[in-house]
Design an enzyme around this catalytic site. Structure first.
Site, PDB file in Angstrom:
ATOM      1  CE1 TYR A  33       1.555  -0.989   8.656  1.00  0.00           C
ATOM      2  CE2 TYR A  33       0.129  -1.770  10.408  1.00  0.00           C
ATOM      3  CZ  TYR A  33       0.664  -1.916   9.143  1.00  0.00           C
ATOM      4  OH  TYR A  33       0.313  -2.981   8.379  1.00  0.00           O
ATOM      5  CG  HIS A  52      -1.737  -1.166   1.415  1.00  0.00           C
ATOM      6  ND1 HIS A  52      -1.900  -1.769   2.632  1.00  0.00           N
ATOM      7  CD2 HIS A  52      -2.463  -1.889   0.534  1.00  0.00           C
ATOM      8  CE1 HIS A  52      -2.715  -2.824   2.484  1.00  0.00           C
ATOM      9  NE2 HIS A  52      -3.061  -2.906   1.223  1.00  0.00           N
ATOM     10  CE  LYS A 108       2.171   2.963   5.326  1.00  0.00           C
ATOM     11  NZ  LYS A 108       1.679   1.766   4.634  1.00  0.00           N
ATOM     12  CG  ASP A 162      -4.170  -5.769  -0.069  1.00  0.00           C
ATOM     13  OD1 ASP A 162      -4.509  -4.613  -0.400  1.00  0.00           O
ATOM     14  OD2 ASP A 162      -3.834  -6.071   1.088  1.00  0.00           O
TER      15      ASP A 162
END
Length: 187
Positions: A132, A62, A72, A168
């Site tokens: 995250y 992503h 991130k 996905d």
């Protein structure tokens, strides 16, 4: 923290400096000052947790396009994952290259992923949990991705993908000559 840059400029594996005693250990996992000193984007806009029940679960790959592109900081807090990033910055010398690192609850490694990269992981153990910190809020209209088995990237996954959601699994092949795709991170 010990910052080690990977073959992809701006992507760092971060090892914790552990201070151990009879109780266990203490380690700092984030410092805006240290991140800024390494030229990394330190703001934290959101923190997220992902629990993955089965080994072989794929999440990703992503990204968010500008102006909502996200940096991130990723850490595995239970189980183990094969964490992978792809450089999607068209002006980068490592454009379309990938790197991966095994993050586990036992090795305490973290992966810093700057803006302009696709990110995803494959679980290597049941009940794997990933935490995250992201630099920008989630913006569905800016979200995109590349398929885990896209032949453009030739990612070498260590085990078979057994669980993946429809989104996905159905990303189109990456078109490196596509004007729209090229402009995604050129802004």
């Amino acid at each position: 923290m010990i910052f080690t840059e990977t073959k992809l400029k701006g992507v760092f594996v971060i090892e914790l400096k552990r201070f151990e005693d009879e109780r266990g250990f203490f380690a700092q996992t984030f410092s805006a000052k240290e991140f800024a000193e390494h030229g990394l984007n330190p703001p934290v806009a959101e923190c997220n947790t992902s629990l993955n029940l089965r080994r072989g679960t794929m999440r990703g790959l992503h990204f968010q396009s500008p102006p909502y592109a996200q940096a991130k900081l990723v850490r595995c807090t239970a189980g183990a994952v094969y964490d992978c990033v792809i450089d999607l910055r068209p002006d980068s010398t490592t454009f379309k290259q990938w790197t991966a690192v095994e993050l586990t609850a036992q090795n305490y490694l973290q992966l810093y992923v700057p803006e302009g990269f696709a990110h995803g992981f494959l679980t290597l153990a049941d009940a794997s949990e990933v935490f995250y910190q992201v630099s920008e809020v989630y913006a569905p209209h800016s979200a995109g991705g590349v398929r885990w088995n896209d032949p453009t990237f030739q990612i070498e996954w260590p085990i078979a993908v057994e669980v993946i959601n429809e989104r996905d699994a159905s990303y189109a092949d990456f078109q490196h000559d596509s004007k729209e795709r090229h402009d995604t991170f050129a802004r």
